[in-house]
Enzyme design. Sequence first.
Site, mmCIF file in Angstrom:
data_model
loop_
_atom_site.group_PDB
_atom_site.id
_atom_site.type_symbol
_atom_site.label_atom_id
_atom_site.label_comp_id
_atom_site.label_asym_id
_atom_site.label_seq_id
_atom_site.Cartn_x
_atom_site.Cartn_y
_atom_site.Cartn_z
ATOM 1 N N TYR A 54 57.192 65.371 15.826
ATOM 2 C CA TYR A 54 56.447 64.126 16.039
ATOM 3 C C TYR A 54 57.302 63.105 16.772
ATOM 4 O O TYR A 54 56.782 62.229 17.460
ATOM 5 C CB TYR A 54 55.862 63.564 14.736
ATOM 6 C CG TYR A 54 56.793 63.544 13.558
ATOM 7 C CD1 TYR A 54 57.740 62.545 13.408
ATOM 8 C CD2 TYR A 54 56.706 64.517 12.574
ATOM 9 C CE1 TYR A 54 58.587 62.526 12.327
ATOM 10 C CE2 TYR A 54 57.549 64.508 11.483
ATOM 11 C CZ TYR A 54 58.494 63.507 11.360
ATOM 12 O OH TYR A 54 59.333 63.491 10.286
ATOM 13 N N GLU A 74 41.870 54.557 29.443
ATOM 14 C CA GLU A 74 41.395 55.943 29.500
ATOM 15 C C GLU A 74 42.373 56.808 30.300
ATOM 16 O O GLU A 74 42.662 57.950 29.921
ATOM 17 C CB GLU A 74 40.000 56.011 30.139
ATOM 18 C CG GLU A 74 38.892 55.406 29.301
ATOM 19 C CD GLU A 74 38.678 53.906 29.518
ATOM 20 O OE1 GLU A 74 37.594 53.422 29.166
ATOM 21 O OE2 GLU A 74 39.589 53.221 30.033
ATOM 22 N N LYS A 100 43.721 48.318 21.893
ATOM 23 C CA LYS A 100 44.107 47.191 22.739
ATOM 24 C C LYS A 100 43.685 45.910 22.018
ATOM 25 O O LYS A 100 42.585 45.398 22.232
ATOM 26 C CB LYS A 100 43.416 47.333 24.103
ATOM 27 C CG LYS A 100 43.851 46.354 25.149
ATOM 28 C CD LYS A 100 43.223 46.722 26.490
ATOM 29 C CE LYS A 100 43.620 45.750 27.571
ATOM 30 N NZ LYS A 100 43.068 46.124 28.877
#
Length: 130
Positions: A54, A74, A100
């Site tokens: 991770y 995106e 955001k």
Amino acid sequence: MADRILVHRLAVFARHGVLPEEERLGQRFYISLECRLDLAPAGRSDDVAATVSYADLAEIALDIATNRRFALIEALAEAIAETCLARFPRIETIAVRIDKPSAPIPAVLDYAAIEIVRGRSDSVATTETR
């Protein structure tokens, strides 16, 4: 596959966005990753070489988010997903979520966000080799 590796709400400061002010001022984003893969080999062997770290996933997300600029979150998510799938063959699917919190929206909200889910059949490398 039910097994998952999660990186939840990695905080990054970056300059993504459509507006010139977003590029000039920058803002905080939170990146979450959910990778589906078989964790049984790592669980049985207790060997990090049998899994996906991770820490490596977080490093990829941080590197892409801070060293490249995207108008759309995106596109940021796509770049992260493509890189993780290309680098780690063990990952079967990856979900990338970008929060955001300071999105330039004339409303009171906690955050705007997108989430994509990509798998091996969606990756550019797989498509180009067909």
